[in-house]
Design an enzyme around this catalytic site. Structure first.
Site, PDB file in Angstrom:
ATOM      1  N   GLU A   1      11.035   1.394   9.234  1.00  0.00           N
ATOM      2  CA  GLU A   1      11.920   2.518   8.775  1.00  0.00           C
ATOM      3  C   GLU A   1      11.414   3.695   8.986  1.00  0.00           C
ATOM      4  O   GLU A   1      10.405   4.166   8.331  1.00  0.00           O
ATOM      5  CB  GLU A   1      12.409   2.257   7.390  1.00  0.00           C
ATOM      6  CG  GLU A   1      13.080   1.116   7.105  1.00  0.00           C
ATOM      7  CD  GLU A   1      14.559   1.031   7.499  1.00  0.00           C
ATOM      8  OE1 GLU A   1      14.988   2.055   7.980  1.00  0.00           O
ATOM      9  OE2 GLU A   1      15.391   0.031   7.205  1.00  0.00           O
TER      10      GLU A   1
ATOM     11  N   LYS B   1       0.989  -1.096  -0.087  1.00  0.00           N
ATOM     12  CA  LYS B   1       0.095  -0.061   0.009  1.00  0.00           C
ATOM     13  C   LYS B   1       1.006   1.267  -0.018  1.00  0.00           C
ATOM     14  O   LYS B   1       1.611   1.513   0.946  1.00  0.00           O
ATOM     15  CB  LYS B   1      -0.727   0.212   1.288  1.00  0.00           C
ATOM     16  CG  LYS B   1      -1.806   1.131   1.101  1.00  0.00           C
ATOM     17  CD  LYS B   1      -2.479   1.571   2.611  1.00  0.00           C
ATOM     18  CE  LYS B   1      -1.486   2.442   3.519  1.00  0.00           C
ATOM     19  NZ  LYS B   1      -1.371   3.951   2.765  1.00  0.00           N
TER      20      LYS B   1
ATOM     21  N   GLU C   1      11.980  16.724  13.527  1.00  0.00           N
ATOM     22  CA  GLU C   1      12.307  16.368  12.107  1.00  0.00           C
ATOM     23  C   GLU C   1      11.282  17.127  11.239  1.00  0.00           C
ATOM     24  O   GLU C   1      10.073  17.067  10.984  1.00  0.00           O
ATOM     25  CB  GLU C   1      11.796  14.925  11.748  1.00  0.00           C
ATOM     26  CG  GLU C   1      12.074  14.418  10.384  1.00  0.00           C
ATOM     27  CD  GLU C   1      11.750  13.139   9.857  1.00  0.00           C
ATOM     28  OE1 GLU C   1      10.621  12.615  10.522  1.00  0.00           O
ATOM     29  OE2 GLU C   1      12.388  12.461   9.053  1.00  0.00           O
TER      30      GLU C   1
ATOM     31  N   CYS D   1      14.101  10.796   4.909  1.00  0.00           N
ATOM     32  CA  CYS D   1      14.354  10.325   5.843  1.00  0.00           C
ATOM     33  C   CYS D   1      15.786  10.679   6.629  1.00  0.00           C
ATOM     34  O   CYS D   1      15.899  11.238   7.829  1.00  0.00           O
ATOM     35  CB  CYS D   1      13.922   8.983   6.403  1.00  0.00           C
ATOM     36  SG  CYS D   1      14.928   7.967   5.010  1.00  0.00           S
TER      37      CYS D   1
HETATM   38  P1  NAD Z   1       3.236   8.485   7.528  1.00  0.00           P
HETATM   39  O1  NAD Z   1       3.487   7.675   8.786  1.00  0.00           O
HETATM   40  O2  NAD Z   1       2.205   9.719   7.864  1.00  0.00           O
HETATM   41  O3  NAD Z   1       2.552   7.503   6.558  1.00  0.00           O
HETATM   42  C1  NAD Z   1       3.408   6.594   6.042  1.00  0.00           C
HETATM   43  C2  NAD Z   1       2.524   5.279   5.545  1.00  0.00           C
HETATM   44  O4  NAD Z   1       1.647   4.802   6.532  1.00  0.00           O
HETATM   45  C3  NAD Z   1       1.381   5.741   4.644  1.00  0.00           C
HETATM   46  O5  NAD Z   1       1.235   4.930   3.743  1.00  0.00           O
HETATM   47  C4  NAD Z   1       0.167   6.002   5.563  1.00  0.00           C
HETATM   48  O6  NAD Z   1      -1.113   5.964   4.577  1.00  0.00           O
HETATM   49  C5  NAD Z   1       0.283   4.610   6.193  1.00  0.00           C
HETATM   50  N1  NAD Z   1      -0.315   4.768   7.558  1.00  0.00           N
HETATM   51  C6  NAD Z   1      -1.021   6.034   8.329  1.00  0.00           C
HETATM   52  N2  NAD Z   1      -1.519   5.685   9.376  1.00  0.00           N
HETATM   53  C7  NAD Z   1      -1.322   4.131   9.404  1.00  0.00           C
HETATM   54  C8  NAD Z   1      -1.687   3.329  10.566  1.00  0.00           C
HETATM   55  N3  NAD Z   1      -2.454   3.642  11.514  1.00  0.00           N
HETATM   56  N4  NAD Z   1      -1.549   2.045  10.304  1.00  0.00           N
HETATM   57  C9  NAD Z   1      -0.826   1.608   9.098  1.00  0.00           C
HETATM   58  N5  NAD Z   1      -0.326   2.407   8.137  1.00  0.00           N
HETATM   59  C10 NAD Z   1      -0.616   3.807   8.557  1.00  0.00           C
HETATM   60  O7  NAD Z   1       4.575   8.828   6.929  1.00  0.00           O
HETATM   61  P2  NAD Z   1       4.651  10.081   5.895  1.00  0.00           P
HETATM   62  O8  NAD Z   1       4.234  11.421   6.314  1.00  0.00           O
HETATM   63  O9  NAD Z   1       4.154   9.275   4.550  1.00  0.00           O
HETATM   64  O10 NAD Z   1       6.475  10.018   5.449  1.00  0.00           O
HETATM   65  C11 NAD Z   1       7.201  10.686   5.966  1.00  0.00           C
HETATM   66  C12 NAD Z   1       8.019  10.047   7.206  1.00  0.00           C
HETATM   67  O11 NAD Z   1       8.569   8.815   6.569  1.00  0.00           O
HETATM   68  C13 NAD Z   1       9.283  10.846   7.715  1.00  0.00           C
HETATM   69  O12 NAD Z   1       9.198  10.786   9.262  1.00  0.00           O
HETATM   70  C14 NAD Z   1      10.139  10.178   7.140  1.00  0.00           C
HETATM   71  O13 NAD Z   1      11.388  10.383   7.938  1.00  0.00           O
HETATM   72  C15 NAD Z   1       9.960   8.876   7.101  1.00  0.00           C
HETATM   73  N6  NAD Z   1      10.525   7.969   6.278  1.00  0.00           N
HETATM   74  C16 NAD Z   1      11.572   6.921   6.631  1.00  0.00           C
HETATM   75  C17 NAD Z   1      12.480   6.482   6.075  1.00  0.00           C
HETATM   76  C18 NAD Z   1      13.417   5.352   6.261  1.00  0.00           C
HETATM   77  O14 NAD Z   1      13.739   4.733   5.419  1.00  0.00           O
HETATM   78  N7  NAD Z   1      13.788   5.414   7.770  1.00  0.00           N
HETATM   79  C19 NAD Z   1      12.390   6.491   4.534  1.00  0.00           C
HETATM   80  C20 NAD Z   1      11.451   7.628   4.000  1.00  0.00           C
HETATM   81  C21 NAD Z   1      10.400   8.116   5.002  1.00  0.00           C
END
Ligand code: NAD
Length: 468
Positions: A240, A167, A371, A274
Site C-alpha cells: 500500500e 514493526k 506526493e 496516502c
Molecule cells: P517509508 O516508506 O519511509 O516507511 C514506511 C515503513 O517502512 C517504516 O516502518 C520504515 O521504517 C520501513 N522501512 C524503511 N526502509 C525499509 C526497507 N528498506 N525495508 C523494509 N522496511 C523499510 O514511508 P513513511 O514516510 O513512513 O510513510 C509515508 C508514505 O506512506 C507516503 O508515501 C504515504 O502515501 C504512504 N502511505 C500509504 C498508505 C496506503 O494505504 N496506500 C497509507 C499510509 C501511508
C-alpha cells in the site's frame, strides 16, 4: 510517560539499546523506544512460526480473539490517545477516532467469512477451491496512522490463521508498542509480536527466511525495495504505497457548497494521508471562487499542539517531511505560482506549517507532480474536462481520486475513467472496512480491507476428490 517494551512470544522484551522519539509539536525527544536486535527479531519470527501451528486450527477461537482485541483497544483508548498524539502530532480527538476506528476494524473483520467454492460435486468428483493461511506475516507500517493501518493488517491476517511480526515506523513506534502490550493478555503468545527499530529492522524483516508474506504500507521508494527483498524467497506481497490524488471539480458546482469537503479531503491529518486530495483541477470559470473559498478555510483553521483543546491541524510528523513541504512550496513560488494562503512555517520549535493554498500553478511543477504529503494544496486550471482527466491520469500514482458535481451520473462516468484504486464522487477519503482499498500503478500491489483484503492473507488450495 509509561514504559514501552517490545512484545515477543507474548512477553515484554527488554533491549540494551533504545532510540529517542520526538514530539513533533515541540521538536524534542519525549520518550525512548527499544531498538530490536537481530537475535530478538529471530526470536520474534520463531515464536510466530511456533504459534502458527496451533493458531491456524481453530477458526472460532480466532474470531473470538478479534472481538476481544476490539474490546481491549476500546478500554484503553484513554491511555493510547495521548501517546499517539504526542508521537504523531494529530489532535487528541483525532487520535481517539483513529483508535476507535482500529477497534471497529477488529470487530468488523471478525464477522468476515472465508469462502469455500465448490466447482463440481457429482458422481465423478468433488472439486473445492479453499483458502489456507500463509504462515508468518511480516507487517510494516508508516507514521501517519500507526494504529488504524496496523489494524488493517493484524485483524485479517490473524482471522485467516496467520501469525505476525509487526514493526511500526521509527517516528511513531510507541502507540504500536503499547498496542502489543495491551493485546498480550488477549492473544496467545507468539500470535502477534511487536518489534521496534529503524529502517534497517524493516529490511531485516523482509529478507528474513521465516515470513511467507510481507504486508507493507509506506512510500513508493521503500515499497520497491520491499518488493525486491521479497523476490528471492518468493514471499507473497501486499504493498500500500503513496498517492497523488486528483480532485476534479466540474463546472456546475457551487464553490461554497463543496469547499469544506474538498478542504478536509486535502488537509485532514495535516495532509499526511496516502489518499488525501493532493491536487485540485478547477474549470476556468470557477477558478477564482474555488481558490478564494479554500484559502479562506486555510486561514481560519486552528493549527496547534494536538494536546490543546480546539486544535484542528497539528504539526507535520517529522523534520524530513517538514523540510520537504517547505521545499515544494518554495519551488512553486520560484516557478511563479501564487501563494494565496499560508506558504511558510508557523515558527517556533515544532514542525508546524501554515495550511497553504497555491494558485496559478500547472502540471510540471513539483508540488503538482509529486506526493507532497503535507498541508500545501495546488489548484490547477483546466479548459475542458477531458484535459482534466488526462492530467489526473498522467502520473505513476494511482491510489484514489474524486469528481465533484451536482450531476452525479455524469460525475460517476468521469470517476470511472480515473486510473486509480478508489474513485469517489462528491466525497473523498470515504474508507470503509468492507470496501477494498489499494492502488493502481505505483500506488500498490493488492488491496486491504473487506473480503478482498482478507483473501490477501491466504492462498488457494484446490482439493479435487475423485469419486469413481
Ligand atoms: P517509508 O516508506 O519511509 O516507511 C514506511 C515503513 O517502512 C517504516 O516502518 C520504515 O521504517 C520501513 N522501512 C524503511 N526502509 C525499509 C526497507 N528498506 N525495508 C523494509 N522496511 C523499510 O514511508 P513513511 O514516510 O513512513 O510513510 C509515508 C508514505 O506512506 C507516503 O508515501 C504515504 O502515501 C504512504 N502511505 C500509504 C498508505 C496506503 O494505504 N496506500 C497509507 C499510509 C501511508
Amino acid at each position: 510517560m509509561s514504559d514501552f517494551s517490545m512484545t515477543i512470544a507474548g512477553k515484554s522484551t527488554d533491549t540494551g539499546a533504545s532510540f529517542g522519539v520526538i514530539n513533533p509539536a515541540t521538536g524534542g525527544v519525549f520518550a525512548q523506544a527499544p531498538e530490536c536486535t537481530r537475535e530478538q527479531l529471530d526470536a520474534a519470527m520463531q515464536s510466530a512460526a511456533e504459534a502458527f501451528t496451533t493458531w491456524r486450527k481453530d477458526d472460532a477461537r480466532r474470531r473470538q480473539a478479534l472481538q476481544d482485541c476490539a474490546a481491549a483497544i476500546t478500554n484503553q483508548v484513554g491511555e493510547l490517545a495521548p501517546i499517539l498524539t504526542q508521537e504523531q502530532g494529530k489532535p487528541l480527538a483525532k487520535a481517539m477516532e483513529e483508535i476507535m476506528g482500529a477497534a471497529f476494524w477488529f470487530q468488523f473483520t471478525s464477522t468476515l467469512e472465508i469462502p469455500v467454492e465448490v466447482l463440481q460435486d457429482d458422481a465423478t468428483s468433488r472439486i473445492e477451491v479453499r483458502r489456507r493461511p500463509l504462515g508468518v506475516v511480516a507487517a510494516i507500517t508508516p507514521w501517519n496512522f500507526p494504529l488504524i493501518l496496523a489494524s488493517w493488517k493484524i485483524a485479517p491476517a490473524l482471522l485467516a490463521g496467520n501469525t505476525m511480526v509487526l514493526k511500526p515506523s521509527p517516528f511513531t513506534p510507541l502507540s504500536t508498542l503499547k498496542l502489543g502490550q495491551i493485546l498480550r493478555d488477549v492473544l496467545p503468545p507468539g500470535v502477534l509480536n511487536v518489534v521496534s527499530g529503524g529502517d534497517a529492522l524493516g529490511a531485516w524483516m523482509t529478507s528474513h527466511p521465516v515470513p511467507r508474506k510481507i504486508s507493507f504500507t509506506g512510500s513508493v521508494a521503500t515499497g520497491k525495495k520491499v518488493a525486491a527483498a521479497a523476490a528471492p524467497d518468493l514471499k507473497r506481497l501486499t504493498l500500500e504505497l503513496g498517492g497523488n490524488d486528483p480532485a476534479i471539480i466540474l463546472p456546475d458546482v457551487d464553490p461554497k457548497a463543496v469547499a469544506q469537503k474538498v478542504f478536509w479531503g486535502a488537509f485532514e491529518n495535516c495532509g499526511q494521508i496516502c489518499s488525501a486530495i493532493k491536487r485540485v483541477y478547477v474549470p476556468e470559470k470557477l477558478y477564482q471562487p474555488v481558490v478564494d473559498e479554500l484559502a479562506a478555510l486555510a486561514r481560519e483553521v486552528k493549527v496547534g499542539n494536538g494536546m490543546e483543546d480546539g486544535t484542528q491541524i497539528g504539526p507535520l510528523n517529522n523534520k524530513p517531511q517538514f523540510e520537504r513541504v517547505k521545499e515544494l512550496v518554495a519551488d512553486a513560488k520560484k516557478a511563479g505560482a501564487r501563494v494565496v494562503a499560508g506558504g511558510e512555517p508557523v515558527g517556533g520549535d515544532g514542525y508546524f506549517f501554515k495550511p497553504t493554498i497555491v494558485a496559478d500553478i500547472a502540471d510540471g511543477a513539483r508540488l503538482v507532480d509529486e506526493e507532497q504529503f503535507g498541508p500545501a494544496l495546488p489548484i490547477v486550471r483546466y479548459k475542458d474536462v477531458d484535459e482534466a482527466i488526462e492530467k489526473a491520469n498522467a502520473t505513476h500514482f494511482g491510489l484514489s481520486g474524486s469528481v465533484w458535481s451536482n450531476d452525479t451520473a455524469r460525475a460517476t462516468e468521469i470517476a470511472k475513467q480515473l486510473d486509480c484504486g478508489t474513485a469517489w464522487v462528491n466525497q473523498h477519503l470515504a474508507i470503509l472496512p468492507q470496501t477494498p482499498f489499494g492502488g493502481a500503478k505505483w500506488s500498490g500491489i493488492g488491496v486491504e480491507n473487506g473480503t478482498w483484503g482478507l483473501l490477501g492473507f491466504t492462498e488457494i488450495q484446490t482439493v479435487n476428490v475423485a469419486k469413481s
